[in-house]
Design an enzyme around this catalytic site. Structure first.
Site, PDB file in Angstrom:
ATOM      1  N   VAL A 201     -20.045 -24.135 -10.342  1.00  0.00           N
ATOM      2  CA  VAL A 201     -20.198 -25.575 -10.123  1.00  0.00           C
ATOM      3  C   VAL A 201     -20.646 -25.888  -8.696  1.00  0.00           C
ATOM      4  O   VAL A 201     -21.584 -26.647  -8.471  1.00  0.00           O
ATOM      5  CB  VAL A 201     -18.870 -26.307 -10.443  1.00  0.00           C
ATOM      6  CG1 VAL A 201     -18.850 -27.705  -9.861  1.00  0.00           C
ATOM      7  CG2 VAL A 201     -18.709 -26.383 -11.950  1.00  0.00           C
TER       8      VAL A 201
ATOM      9  N   LYS B 252     -20.368 -12.846  -1.624  1.00  0.00           N
ATOM     10  CA  LYS B 252     -21.145 -13.908  -2.268  1.00  0.00           C
ATOM     11  C   LYS B 252     -22.026 -14.622  -1.243  1.00  0.00           C
ATOM     12  O   LYS B 252     -23.217 -14.836  -1.453  1.00  0.00           O
ATOM     13  CB  LYS B 252     -20.155 -14.906  -2.885  1.00  0.00           C
ATOM     14  CG  LYS B 252     -20.694 -15.690  -4.058  1.00  0.00           C
ATOM     15  CD  LYS B 252     -19.630 -16.624  -4.625  1.00  0.00           C
ATOM     16  CE  LYS B 252     -18.993 -16.081  -5.874  1.00  0.00           C
ATOM     17  NZ  LYS B 252     -18.105 -17.040  -6.544  1.00  0.00           N
TER      18      LYS B 252
ATOM     19  N   THR C 118     -12.102 -29.588 -11.547  1.00  0.00           N
ATOM     20  CA  THR C 118     -11.375 -30.269 -12.629  1.00  0.00           C
ATOM     21  C   THR C 118      -9.890 -30.241 -12.286  1.00  0.00           C
ATOM     22  O   THR C 118      -9.288 -29.169 -12.197  1.00  0.00           O
ATOM     23  CB  THR C 118     -11.633 -29.526 -13.960  1.00  0.00           C
ATOM     24  OG1 THR C 118     -13.043 -29.550 -14.213  1.00  0.00           O
ATOM     25  CG2 THR C 118     -10.889 -30.177 -15.107  1.00  0.00           C
TER      26      THR C 118
ATOM     27  N   GLU D 218     -17.154 -32.816 -12.699  1.00  0.00           N
ATOM     28  CA  GLU D 218     -18.476 -32.287 -13.063  1.00  0.00           C
ATOM     29  C   GLU D 218     -18.527 -31.998 -14.563  1.00  0.00           C
ATOM     30  O   GLU D 218     -17.612 -31.413 -15.106  1.00  0.00           O
ATOM     31  CB  GLU D 218     -18.746 -31.011 -12.250  1.00  0.00           C
ATOM     32  CG  GLU D 218     -20.095 -30.422 -12.483  1.00  0.00           C
ATOM     33  CD  GLU D 218     -21.206 -31.476 -12.353  1.00  0.00           C
ATOM     34  OE1 GLU D 218     -21.321 -32.087 -11.283  1.00  0.00           O
ATOM     35  OE2 GLU D 218     -21.928 -31.695 -13.339  1.00  0.00           O
ATOM     36  N   PHE D 219     -19.625 -32.397 -15.196  1.00  0.00           N
ATOM     37  CA  PHE D 219     -19.756 -32.217 -16.647  1.00  0.00           C
ATOM     38  C   PHE D 219     -20.846 -31.220 -17.019  1.00  0.00           C
ATOM     39  O   PHE D 219     -21.193 -31.110 -18.187  1.00  0.00           O
ATOM     40  CB  PHE D 219     -20.035 -33.567 -17.318  1.00  0.00           C
ATOM     41  CG  PHE D 219     -18.901 -34.545 -17.163  1.00  0.00           C
ATOM     42  CD1 PHE D 219     -17.819 -34.519 -18.040  1.00  0.00           C
ATOM     43  CD2 PHE D 219     -18.888 -35.479 -16.130  1.00  0.00           C
ATOM     44  CE1 PHE D 219     -16.754 -35.401 -17.894  1.00  0.00           C
ATOM     45  CE2 PHE D 219     -17.832 -36.361 -15.977  1.00  0.00           C
ATOM     46  CZ  PHE D 219     -16.761 -36.329 -16.855  1.00  0.00           C
ATOM     47  N   LEU D 220     -21.407 -30.531 -16.027  1.00  0.00           N
ATOM     48  CA  LEU D 220     -22.522 -29.627 -16.345  1.00  0.00           C
ATOM     49  C   LEU D 220     -22.082 -28.513 -17.289  1.00  0.00           C
ATOM     50  O   LEU D 220     -20.916 -28.133 -17.332  1.00  0.00           O
ATOM     51  CB  LEU D 220     -23.126 -29.038 -15.067  1.00  0.00           C
ATOM     52  CG  LEU D 220     -22.268 -28.143 -14.157  1.00  0.00           C
ATOM     53  CD1 LEU D 220     -22.095 -26.742 -14.703  1.00  0.00           C
ATOM     54  CD2 LEU D 220     -22.905 -28.081 -12.797  1.00  0.00           C
TER      55      LEU D 220
ATOM     56  N   GLU E 182     -22.704 -24.552 -18.276  1.00  0.00           N
ATOM     57  CA  GLU E 182     -23.333 -23.313 -17.826  1.00  0.00           C
ATOM     58  C   GLU E 182     -24.472 -22.994 -18.788  1.00  0.00           C
ATOM     59  O   GLU E 182     -24.376 -23.235 -19.988  1.00  0.00           O
ATOM     60  CB  GLU E 182     -22.314 -22.168 -17.827  1.00  0.00           C
ATOM     61  CG  GLU E 182     -21.341 -22.297 -16.675  1.00  0.00           C
ATOM     62  CD  GLU E 182     -20.227 -21.262 -16.713  1.00  0.00           C
ATOM     63  OE1 GLU E 182     -20.307 -20.311 -17.496  1.00  0.00           O
ATOM     64  OE2 GLU E 182     -19.262 -21.431 -15.960  1.00  0.00           O
TER      65      GLU E 182
ATOM     66  N   CYS F  28     -13.939 -23.139 -19.150  1.00  0.00           N
ATOM     67  CA  CYS F  28     -13.435 -24.519 -19.122  1.00  0.00           C
ATOM     68  C   CYS F  28     -12.570 -24.909 -20.316  1.00  0.00           C
ATOM     69  O   CYS F  28     -11.410 -25.274 -20.134  1.00  0.00           O
ATOM     70  CB  CYS F  28     -14.605 -25.491 -19.009  1.00  0.00           C
ATOM     71  SG  CYS F  28     -15.407 -25.377 -17.411  1.00  0.00           S
TER      72      CYS F  28
END
Ligand code: NAD
Length: 435
Positions: free
Chosen positions: A11, A35, A120, A149-151, A153, A261
């Site tokens: 996210v 990362k 979330t 956030e509602f994206l 993957e 999620c």
């Protein structure tokens, strides 16, 4: 406006890169040095279609660092997008990463900043973040906002740049104005932005995910009924989905919902609501139905092989919990494969993107570099994930190179009449086998 994004996972990274695409300068922070080092070299640590291209395009506006204080002290808006996994023992969300980040933000930020929670988080978390920052930095003045956030993957860039809606919880005018400015690029598309309270925004995210999970469990149970009476769940899903009040999406039966999620968010909503004295029984049942479904998949595979997989070789196509991602968190394959191994099966597997992530979690699996290689010599083939490259397999080749003829299509990607000429013992979900 300078944005700092704390947490550079699925996210945080997508959001940070997309805000840079909107024209903002964005600093992405993570504690994970490997990362950040990869990102600094221009490598994308996750598989998400379109992300690498967008990162290159906006390289001038993107900075990656592990230096949280340095990134926060110069920011106007600070997003917290760290993980909120299931807390061990009680199913509630583990908010410790959010609270730890809030403390670090409080120490480093300057007065007048807006702190936005993108993770979330359960109802009340944003108020607790305010309390933590006030405790850490009593003389600093700031606003807290919630921007769940509602994206999805696999379609994350598209979802972020062209969302159905944006939900923003605010406590004051400054928060509202800053969030309005951040999402102004979406005005052209007339994207609805729902401004509401912090608590409403927090609950909205869980309600959305729980509702979608409920739709999946619902159609899975209808699929079971279809199997019992010889019905066809796809006709039924179409029959109900064409009703605008219901809609056609999330009515595809399968091996149960997995991913990073739905399982954790349904658990967190159910556990929190029960603790607060307002249990949501529909969500509790959705979780139970899904857990039972995941547990039943190995039995389904074993039954298709005549009641035993002892000494048999099974090819599994698809490890990721859905196509177009390398995310394997709570994927149905992770429970099904060890159970089949325990029942005596040898597993050959293929996934276009998730094999590397899965290798340490799935010992004794033979990893293959194509679906055909996985199927070679196998007694049975199980389609776990509906990757595009599994949608048009050459069934004649498969049936020629496999040792057995069991084909289990857990995503209903093949019409039974297309499989019929190939002498497979074909099993799908909620549909009568074509004889
Ligand atoms: P993730 O595990 O992929 O990434 C979280 C990142 O935060 C990790 O890289 C971790 O190293 C980093 N981090 C943790 N604490 C930190 C700190 N104090 N400072 C800097 N970095 C820190 O998680 P994700 O999938 O991106 O999810 C993040 C949040 O977004 C969760 O609350 C999740 O529920 C929510 N969400 C996820 C999705 C999704 O599809 N993955 C969709 C919508 C919402």
């Amino acid at each position: 406006m300078r944005i700092t994004m704390i947490g550079t996972g699925y996210v945080g990274l997508v959001s940070g890169v997309c805000f840079s695409e909107f024209g903002f300068d964005v600093t992405c922070v993570d504690k994970d040095q490997a990362k950040i080092a990869a990102l600094q070299r221009g490598e994308v640590p996750i598989y998400e279609p379109g992300l690498a291209e967008l990162m290159v395009k906006n390289a001038d506006r993107l900075t990656f660092t592990t230096d949280l204080p340095g990134a926060v002290e110069n920011a106007d808006v600070i997003f917290i997008a760290v993980g909120t996994p299931t807390r061990r023992g009680d199913g509630e969300a583990d908010l410790s990463y959010v609270y730890a980040a809030a403390r670090e933000v409080g120490e480093a930020m300057r007065s007048g900043s807006v702190v936005v929670i993108k993770s979330t988080v359960v109802v009340g978390t944003c108020r607790e973040v305010r309390r933590i920052i006030e405790e850490t930095a009593p003389n600093k003045e700031f606003s807290v906002a919630s921007n769940p956030e509602f994206l999805r993957e696999g379609a994350a860039i598209e979802d972020f740049l062209r969302p159905d809606r944006v939900v923003v919880g605010v406590e004051d005018e400054r928060g509202e104005q800053v969030l309005k400015a951040l999402y102004r690029p979406l005005n052209l598309r007339q994207t609805p932005i729902v401004f509401t309270s912090l608590e409403n925004a927090e609950i909205t995210k869980y309600a959305a995910n729980a509702f979608l999970a409920m739709k999946i469990s619902f159609i899975n149970e209808i699929a079971d009924l279809c199997e019992t009476v010889g019905g066809n769940v796809q006709d039924i899903a179409r029959g109900i989905g064409l009703d605008n009040r219901i809609g056609p999406k999330f009515l595809h039966p399968g091996p149960g919902y997995g991913g990073s999620c739905f399982p954790k968010d349904t658990r967190a909503l159910a556990a929190t609501a029960r603790r607060l004295g307002s249990p949501i029984r529909l969500v509790e049942t959705t979780i139970a139905v899904n857990e039972e479904r995941m547990r039943s998949i190995p039995d389904r595979v074993i039954a298709a092989h005549g009641g035993s997989v002892e000494g048999k070789t099974i090819a599994v196509l698809g490890i990721a919990f859905k196509p177009n991602t390398d995310d394997i968190r709570e994927a149905p394959s992770l429970t099904a494969i060890p159970a089949l191994q325990a029942a005596g099966a040898t597993i050959r597997a293929h996934d276009p993107q998730a094999a590397e992530a899965a290798k340490p979690l799935l010992p004794d699996v033979t990893w293959c570099n194509s679906p055909y290689a996985a199927a070679e010599g196998a007694d049975g083939l199980v389609i776990m994930t509906e990757w595009n490259e599994y949608r048009a397999l050459n069934l004649a080749t498969l049936s020629r190179t496999m040792r057995g003829n069991v084909l289990i299509d857990l995503r209903n990607i093949y019409p039974p009449e297309e499989v019929a000429p190939h002498a497979f013992n074909y099993h799908s979900v909620g549909r009568k086998p074509h004889t």
